[in-house]
Design an enzyme around this catalytic site. Structure first.
Site, PDB file in Angstrom:
ATOM      1  CB  CYS A 282      33.634  41.227  36.246  1.00 43.52           C
ATOM      2  SG  CYS A 282      33.113  39.517  36.374  1.00 43.52           S
TER       3      CYS A 282
ATOM      4  CG  ASP B 267      29.797  46.245  40.499  1.00 46.50           C
ATOM      5  OD1 ASP B 267      30.391  45.466  39.736  1.00 46.50           O
ATOM      6  OD2 ASP B 267      28.562  46.269  40.618  1.00 46.50           O
TER       7      ASP B 267
ATOM      8  CG  HIS C  44      29.737  43.668  37.039  1.00 48.55           C
ATOM      9  ND1 HIS C  44      30.221  43.370  38.293  1.00 48.55           N
ATOM     10  CD2 HIS C  44      29.820  42.536  36.319  1.00 48.55           C
ATOM     11  CE1 HIS C  44      30.579  42.096  38.331  1.00 48.55           C
ATOM     12  NE2 HIS C  44      30.347  41.569  37.137  1.00 48.55           N
TER      13      HIS C  44
END
Length: 461
Positions: free
Chosen positions: A112, A348, A350
């Protein structure tokens, strides 16, 4: 016909596997992200206001576009969404070619921070080639990501999507934008799209991608990092510098990356990076005129971010030459791009998506753009982060350093600025070289995961 059915079954299988990965790696979907109508929203130096005249249709264009304080750009919800969705979104991917020296074909659970760094680098490249005002023409046509939890109802939606594909149906969408008038304008639009695709392709997930995860992992080896390890924001800053420095694409010779040492930007070193010294022999027409992405690893507190730095972060994200912040929650990296009130706006990484072959001329761009922003309270921000700026020329850098001097003034309680500017070169101060990089961290795969946020629609209050 049998082969076609088999292919569709495999596609459905891939969707279910991706859904499972998104649950496993904390992309637990929640319904909405809420934005206030009454507070300005800042996105990488631009300011938008959602207070529409027609309160019953907040998502439609308002009839007025005012200017705040003379130099802040205001806009409506649609303009903000188009701007946000035009930023390049890099997420976990699966089923890409195995990383050298391992059997890993996905960065789910550990990549990430690398992805957040890629997003920051992508924004710098967009500024370099297309400018801050560029937006992707298809940004508002993106389909919103699922906003339900992965329950049986979500599974039914996947099955329905599969059945629709068998019947040749396509999701409804708006008609393509009309062709630009005039050959010159049409050529300009085409050139911008070429650069847009080039930036995405450089960040693709294959060993040949100039700035892809395969190359980043290779550069990380010199810092003691392996595929599957966790990468901190400072480590990623140095990896990005190496990747850009060793990129061979001619278009990337006109840009370089400078990483600050010990929270200090040495002005002469940045000026040299612009091309006046240490020029690469193959720089060609870019000689003496390289742009510089300035990356500054900082720590904004001890175990938690010091609240005295919140206004500092807001000031940084309000600057037009800011390319964002690699940050996040503890052990969970995000790419911060803006704020509203006491909440950060982020992209994000993820979210596990399937591999896309960017070597083809017509690869799909849709999965590289996020349709909806997410928010996080400043109080949850991890103190370790890397701040980025884009400087097109020496003159730009001089202006940037002057403006940042105002933002860096410490508050009465916080006596020290987050970073400083020093005249001269780093070697003038007898520095031993780049600071030691962060200690090796455990990969996400070995940790229990907490539910994270997702990209759904946002709601105005």
């Amino acid at each position: 016909m049998e082969n076609k059915d088999t292919d569709e079954v495999e596609k459905l299988k891939t969707k279910f596997i991706s859904a499972w990965h998104n649950v496993k790696y904390s992309w637990v979907l929640k319904s909405k992200t809420y934005f206030s109508r009454n507070s300005p929203v800042f996105l990488l130096g631009k300011c938008y206001h959602f207070k529409a005249e027609d309160a019953e249709s907040p998502l439609e264009s308002s009839s007025s576009n005012e200017t705040l304080d003379g130099d802040l750009i205001t806009g409506n919800v649609e303009a903000f969404r188009m701007d946000f969705a035009s930023r390049v979104w890099l997420t976990y991917r699966e089923e890409f070619p195995a990383l050298r020296g391992s059997a890993l074909t996905s960065d789910c659970g550990w990549g990430c921070t690398l992805r957040s760094g890629q997003m920051m680098l992508a924004q710098g490249l967009l500024l370099h080639f297309l400018g801050r005002d560029w937006t992707w023409s298809e940004a508002l046509n993106l389909q919103p990501l699922d906003t339900e939890s992965w329950t049986s109802s979500a599974a039914r939606k996947l099955v329905a999507s599969f059945e629709a594909s068998l019947q040749g149906e396509r999701p409804p969408g708006t008609d393509p934008l009309p062709l630009s008038q005039g050959r010159a304008q049409e050529a300009d639009v085409h050139l911008r799209e070429v650069y847009h695709r080039a930036v995405v392709s450089w960040l693709g997930d294959s060993p040949t991608a100039q700035l892809g995860v395969h190359r980043l992992v290779e550069h990380g080896r010199s810092s003691g990092k392996q595929a599957g390890d966790w990468y901190g924001p400072a480590v990623v800053a140095h990896i990005l510098r190496k990747a850009v420095e060793e990129a061979t694409d001619p278009e990337l010779r006109g840009i370089t990356v400078y990483v600050a040492q010990d929270c200090t930007v040495y002005c002469a070193d940045v000026i040299d990076s612009h091309g006046e010294r240490n020029q690469r022999p193959d720089a060609g027409t870019h000689a003496g005129n390289r742009a510089v992405i300035i990356l500054i690893p900082v720590r904004l507190g001890g175990e938690k971010t010091n609240p005295e730095y919140f206004n500092f972060v807001k000031g940084i994200l309000s600057l037009e030459y800011c390319v964002g912040i690699i940050g996040g929650k503890p052990k969970q990296a995000y790419y911060f791009v803006g704020f509203q009130d006491d909440s950060l706006i982020y992209m994000d990484p993820h979210y596990c998506q399937s591999f896309v072959d960017v070597s083809t001329s017509d690869f799909s761009l849709e999965s590289y753009h996020c349709p909806s922003p997410k928010k996080m309270p400043f109080s949850k921000m991890d103190p370790s982060c890397t701040i980025g700026f884009y400087s097109r020329s020496v003159q730009d850098f001089e202006k940037i350093s002057e403006e940042l001097a105002k933002v860096l003034r410490p508050s009465a309680k916080e006596k020290y600025p987050a970073f400083t500017f020093m005249k001269g070169h780093g070697q003038d101060y007898d520095l031993p070289g780049p600071p030691a990089l962060e200690r090796k961290e455990k990969p996400f795969l070995a940790e229990s995961r907490r539910a994270g946020a997702t990209a759904g629609d946002f709601v105005l209050l």
